[in-house]
Write an enzyme that holds these catalytic residues in place. Sequence first.
Site, PDB file in Angstrom:
ATOM      1  N   HIS A  26       0.836  -1.199   0.000  1.00 14.93           N
ATOM      2  CA  HIS A  26       0.000   0.000   0.000  1.00 14.93           C
ATOM      3  C   HIS A  26       0.875   1.255   0.000  1.00 14.93           C
ATOM      4  O   HIS A  26       0.681   2.167  -0.831  1.00 14.93           O
ATOM      5  CB  HIS A  26      -0.906  -0.006   1.237  1.00 14.93           C
ATOM      6  N   GLU A  27       1.828   1.304   0.909  1.00 19.40           N
ATOM      7  CA  GLU A  27       2.698   2.478   0.985  1.00 19.40           C
ATOM      8  C   GLU A  27       3.627   2.568  -0.210  1.00 19.40           C
ATOM      9  O   GLU A  27       3.986   3.663  -0.648  1.00 19.40           O
ATOM     10  CB  GLU A  27       3.507   2.456   2.288  1.00 19.40           C
ATOM     11  N   HIS A  30       1.894   4.516  -2.943  1.00 21.14           N
ATOM     12  CA  HIS A  30       2.016   5.963  -2.710  1.00 21.14           C
ATOM     13  C   HIS A  30       3.423   6.445  -3.059  1.00 21.14           C
ATOM     14  O   HIS A  30       3.598   7.464  -3.732  1.00 21.14           O
ATOM     15  CB  HIS A  30       1.759   6.278  -1.231  1.00 21.14           C
TER      16      HIS A  30
END
Length: 423
Positions: A26-27, A30
């Site tokens: 997820h990170e 980003h």
Amino acid sequence: MPLPNLDSVESVLAIVVVFGALVFFHELGHFLLAKRAGILCREFALGMGPKIFSVKRGETEYTLRLLPIGGMVRMAGEDPEMDMLQPNMEIAIERDAVGKVTHFLLDGAQSGGSARAITGTVLRYDLEEALTVTMEVDGEQRNFSIHPQAQLVKDGREVQIAPLNRQFKGKSVSQRFWAIFAGPAANFLLAFVLFVALGLSYGVPNDAPLIGEVKAGGPAAAAGLLKGDKVLSIEGTRVETWQQVVEIVSKSPNKELTFEIEREGQVSKVPLKVTSDENNIGKIMVTQSLTSAPGEALKYGVTSTYKFTVMILKGLGMLFTGGVGLDDLSGPVGIFKMTGEFAQQGMAVLMQWAAVLSINLGLFNLLPLPALDGGRLAFLAVEALRGRPIDPQKEGMVHFLGFAFLMLLILVVTWNDLQRLFA
């Protein structure tokens, strides 16, 4: 309900790996899109709370934090680092060969012996656009240009400045949108990859009319059917898919059917007496065959990701319509418990569970709630419509209140989990 056997090394390792992977990807989504947009990423963190490990590579500090409940990518413009430099401060500066300031030594005149170091009082500065600093040096005002990657140094800690074109807020709406959306998108991609890996490693249901496992003592075994037999027709009706086999058999309880099968190039007819279950549905006690063909695995990845996404969305809809209450929700404790239990059931089950959790994380973050990625996307949508950003202080307050609400929700569902564990 008894607690899961967390003494098991496999269970603990499974929990660490599964949650670490979900947060990491997820990170990473980003991070990669932010870097692609040219945003300065100060920190890539797994976990929350105090740092227990950190290493700096390039412009980014990679950290592992104490509490395994999330992660973050800290982008320039979202932190107070630039407040380290203030007017009227007595500092020293170091310059490069062309005279641009490369280091602001905020502890005072600790020049480190550099011949280009200058000590003075800060009068004014612009670290975002003009990249200039005006200082009083020996009673004289002097202007200096600042290198776009200059460092603020205090107590041995270096913090790189971030000109506006390196900050999150300095990017276009579309660049910020993709940097935020990439986190949830990475979770959907991870789920797809896990489902494909499942298909390649363990096989996926094959739509061809091929016999899979034959249960000993069942009608198919009694008739002499074997794993790998291809069903050509049943009672003269040609079949081309496994679903056709299921439909004909299920509608023929306690009847004798003639199967035309192909085995090793030889075609033969086999009479078979169908049995029935408690619902009077016909059974012959065989399973569908599996295939590990790459094309089928890719198809399985797409269809499974879509299927579970729709299923979870329906569940969320029931939460808002009252079909599901807060008492039915699980928090981190419950999810940890289930992850440990699934780990005991084998790698295939754990991989599927991890894929479903990844979809859950992606969808949850896309909800248009403050403090979530979906809430930030909603603010960007408003900005795009009105042609100017919302007041950062107002947006920050909304996100703060949203975060407080989420923490309260986590406490409620955690309490539910604990009650179930010790009930």
